[in-house]
Every structure is written in structure tokens, then in C-alpha cells.
Design an enzyme around this catalytic site. Structure first.
Site, PDB file in Angstrom:
ATOM      1  N   LYS A 282      33.348  34.459  50.569  1.00 27.31           N
ATOM      2  CA  LYS A 282      32.006  33.859  50.531  1.00 27.31           C
ATOM      3  C   LYS A 282      32.005  32.468  51.176  1.00 27.31           C
ATOM      4  O   LYS A 282      31.639  31.460  50.551  1.00 27.31           O
ATOM      5  CB  LYS A 282      31.454  33.809  49.112  1.00 27.31           C
ATOM      6  CG  LYS A 282      31.243  35.199  48.518  1.00 27.31           C
ATOM      7  CD  LYS A 282      30.442  35.176  47.239  1.00 27.31           C
ATOM      8  CE  LYS A 282      30.213  36.562  46.675  1.00 27.31           C
ATOM      9  NZ  LYS A 282      31.414  37.193  46.107  1.00 27.31           N
TER      10      LYS A 282
HETATM   11  P1  BMP Z   1      32.703  44.160  38.872  1.00 29.42           P
HETATM   12  O1  BMP Z   1      32.382  45.597  39.335  1.00 29.42           O
HETATM   13  O2  BMP Z   1      33.954  44.080  38.076  1.00 29.42           O
HETATM   14  O3  BMP Z   1      31.541  43.483  38.215  1.00 29.42           O
HETATM   15  O4  BMP Z   1      33.053  43.322  40.191  1.00 29.42           O
HETATM   16  C1  BMP Z   1      32.097  43.067  41.187  1.00 29.42           C
HETATM   17  C2  BMP Z   1      32.728  42.382  42.370  1.00 29.42           C
HETATM   18  O5  BMP Z   1      31.753  42.208  43.384  1.00 29.42           O
HETATM   19  C3  BMP Z   1      33.311  41.004  42.100  1.00 29.42           C
HETATM   20  O6  BMP Z   1      34.477  40.865  42.899  1.00 29.42           O
HETATM   21  C4  BMP Z   1      32.240  40.035  42.597  1.00 29.42           C
HETATM   22  O7  BMP Z   1      32.787  38.841  43.123  1.00 29.42           O
HETATM   23  C5  BMP Z   1      31.565  40.826  43.709  1.00 29.42           C
HETATM   24  N1  BMP Z   1      30.120  40.565  43.875  1.00 29.42           N
HETATM   25  C6  BMP Z   1      29.200  40.826  42.879  1.00 29.42           C
HETATM   26  O8  BMP Z   1      29.557  41.269  41.784  1.00 29.42           O
HETATM   27  N2  BMP Z   1      27.855  40.609  43.117  1.00 29.42           N
HETATM   28  C7  BMP Z   1      27.384  40.117  44.286  1.00 29.42           C
HETATM   29  O9  BMP Z   1      26.195  39.985  44.447  1.00 29.42           O
HETATM   30  C8  BMP Z   1      28.328  39.839  45.313  1.00 29.42           C
HETATM   31  C9  BMP Z   1      29.672  40.068  45.086  1.00 29.42           C
HETATM   32  O10 BMP Z   1      30.547  39.816  46.046  1.00 29.42           O
END
Ligand code: BMP
Length: 258
Positions: A93
Site C-alpha cells: 500500500k
Molecule cells: P482477512 O481475510 O484475514 O481479513 O485478510 C484480509 C487481507 O486483505 C489483509 O491482508 C488486509 O491487509 C487486506 N485488505 C483488506 O482486508 N481490505 C482492503 O480493503 C484492502 C486490503 O488489502
């Protein structure tokens, strides 16, 4: 309408080399699952990549959360990605002036440009971020710009989202796609919609993350690739769970084509 085109057809329509490769991998391996490998120990990252590798098109990392990071991690990680045919995607990011982004992408201990073929960037500071990434790209690189987030209470406005899509369309050679929650660019089949916030057992976490189902994000919201993290990494059996997500996501995509 990109939603009615196959990934194979769209591979021919993108101007970004990495997006083309990603479409081809998705098509060949029949997977539109990207694993968010948010683990904090290097050996866990390698084990996860090795075991889940066959079922994913990309492995998304936050390399700065690895507690025992050393550059020794990088060649085995690249080797696994090569052998299982998936792309390495650093979710950095980037959000600074171009020159700083150039340094952050290529220097420091993580040497991101030496191993990640995909990276994320915020559009907040405008085109400079893309110039910075381009300046430090060794080989080819694909950028995903954040136009929306899965976070509750995000400060991103509708006009910011729109301008981000415009910026992405202005740099088709460098931008592989857009990170978003809604179908924002029907008319641009070369761009890939990446949607995080996907989980089959939960609708939120306790820190503002919001989840939807594979069917919903791919079938109703236009996601081409879904990002799944804890839904897989915290499951009792991450490999079987990755297979399950992969099947559900692929099924939603094939239904969408009909
Ligand atoms: P999880 O499925 O465990 O919630 O992880 C989601 C992943 O996607 C994390 O690595 C987070 O940084 C990324 N992410 C997100 O959740 N929402 C966004 O809008 C953008 C992301 O990069």
C-alpha cells in the site's frame, strides 16, 4: 462487459504484462483465489505457500510483519511460487511521493522489487506513486490501486473512488487492477478487480473488517479475484479450506459467465 468474458479472453485485452500472466494462471489452474498469508514467522509463510500453492493464483504478503525476516526467505519463496505457478503479491500500500516510493519499493531490507511482481498502492498522492514504482521496477510489475476498502468507516469518498479508476485507466501498462468492493469498471476488461473481505463463517472481525461470501463478491459485486486470509490461515485444516474457497470462487465465476 468484462463480467461475461472469460479470464482467458481477458488475458488478451490487458496491456499490463503481469495481469496477462495472472489471467493465464487463473485460467490454467482454474483458481481465482488469492491467499492473504498474514503470518508472522518466516517458516510458517513458506509452509503455507508450499501447501496452499496449488490452489491459488497469487500469494499476498505483508512482508513487514515477518518477525524473523531475512533475505534468505526470498529465494525459497520465489522457488515455491515458480513451482506451483502463482504470483507473489506484496500488499505494501505505497502512499508517498514518487521518489520515496521508488526507494521503498527497491531498497531497505525487504527489496520488494526483487521478488514481488504485484504490489498495492494508494492513489491518494496521485500519479507520482506510479512513476516511483515504475522507476524501480526491475522486470515487469503490476500495480493494484485501492479505490475502496473493506473497512467499516473508511474515509474514502465516491469521488476519490471514481478518480482512482480514472488514474488506473490512464496507466494501463503499469496498473494490473483495482482493489475494491463494488463493480466499478464494467467497460475495462483488461483491469482485474481484486476484492478482500471474504469469509464463509464470519461477517466481521472486532476491528472493522467486513466480510462477504465468495458467491456474493464474484457473482454480485464483480470480483475477479477474491482475497481470503484468516478464513484459511486460521482454519483447522488450511489446505482443505483453501480447496473449498477455491471451488466456491471458481463456481461463482463459471456461473457468472453463463
Ligand atoms: P482477512 O481475510 O484475514 O481479513 O485478510 C484480509 C487481507 O486483505 C489483509 O491482508 C488486509 O491487509 C487486506 N485488505 C483488506 O482486508 N481490505 C482492503 O480493503 C484492502 C486490503 O488489502
Amino acid at each position: 462487459n468484462r463480467l461475461k468474458l472469460s479470464y482467458q479472453e481477458r488475458a488478451k485485452l490487458t496491456k499490463n504484462v503481469v495481469a496477462e500472466k495472472l489471467f493465464q494462471i487463473m485460467s490454467t489452474k482454474q483458481t481465482n483465489l488469492c491467499l492473504a498469508a498474514d503470518v508472522t514467522v518466516a517458516s510458517d509463510l513458506l509452509n503455507l505457500a508450499e501447501q496452499v500453492g496449488p490452489y491459488i493464483c497469487a500469494l499476498k504478503t505483508h512482508i513487514d510483519i515477518i518477525e524473523d525476516f531475512s533475505s534468505n526467505l526470498l529465494s525459497p519463496l520465489k522457488e515455491i511460487a515458480h513451482r506451483h505457478n502463482f504470483l507473489l503479491f506484496e500488499d505494501r500500500k505505497f502512499a508517498d511521493i514518487g521518489k520515496t516510493v521508488e526507494l521503498q519499493f527497491s531498497k531497505g531490507i525487504h527489496l520488494i522489487s526483487s521478488w514481488a511482481s504485484l504490489v498495492t498502492a494508494h492513489s491518494l498522492l496521485g500519479k507520482g506513486v506510479l512513476d516511483g514504482i515504475k522507476a524501480a521496477s526491475l522486470d515487469s510489475c503490476g500495480v493494484f490501486l485501492l479505490a475502496e476498502t473493506s473497512a467499516a468507516g473508511s474515509l474514502i469518498t465516491e469521488s476519490y473512488t471514481k478518480s482512482t479508476v480514472k488514474l488506473a485507466s490512464d496507466y494501463p501498462q503499469l496498473v494490473a487492477g483495482i482493489v475494491c468492493q463494488n463493480n466499478l469498471f464494467l467497460d475495462n476488461p483488461g483491469l482485474i478487480q481484486l476484492t478482500p473481505g471474504v469469509n464463509i463463517n464470519k461477517t466481521s472481525d472486532n476491528m472493522g473488517q467486513q466480510y462477504n461470501s465468495p458467491e456474493f463478491v464474484v457473482g454480485k459485486k464483480g470480483a475477479d479475484i477474491a482475497v481470503v486470509g484468516r478464513g484459511i490461515t486460521e482454519a483447522k485444516d488450511p489446505v482443505e479450506t483453501a480447496k473449498l474457497y477455491r471451488n466456491l470462487l471458481w463456481e461463482a465465476y463459471t456461473m457468472r459467465l453463463k
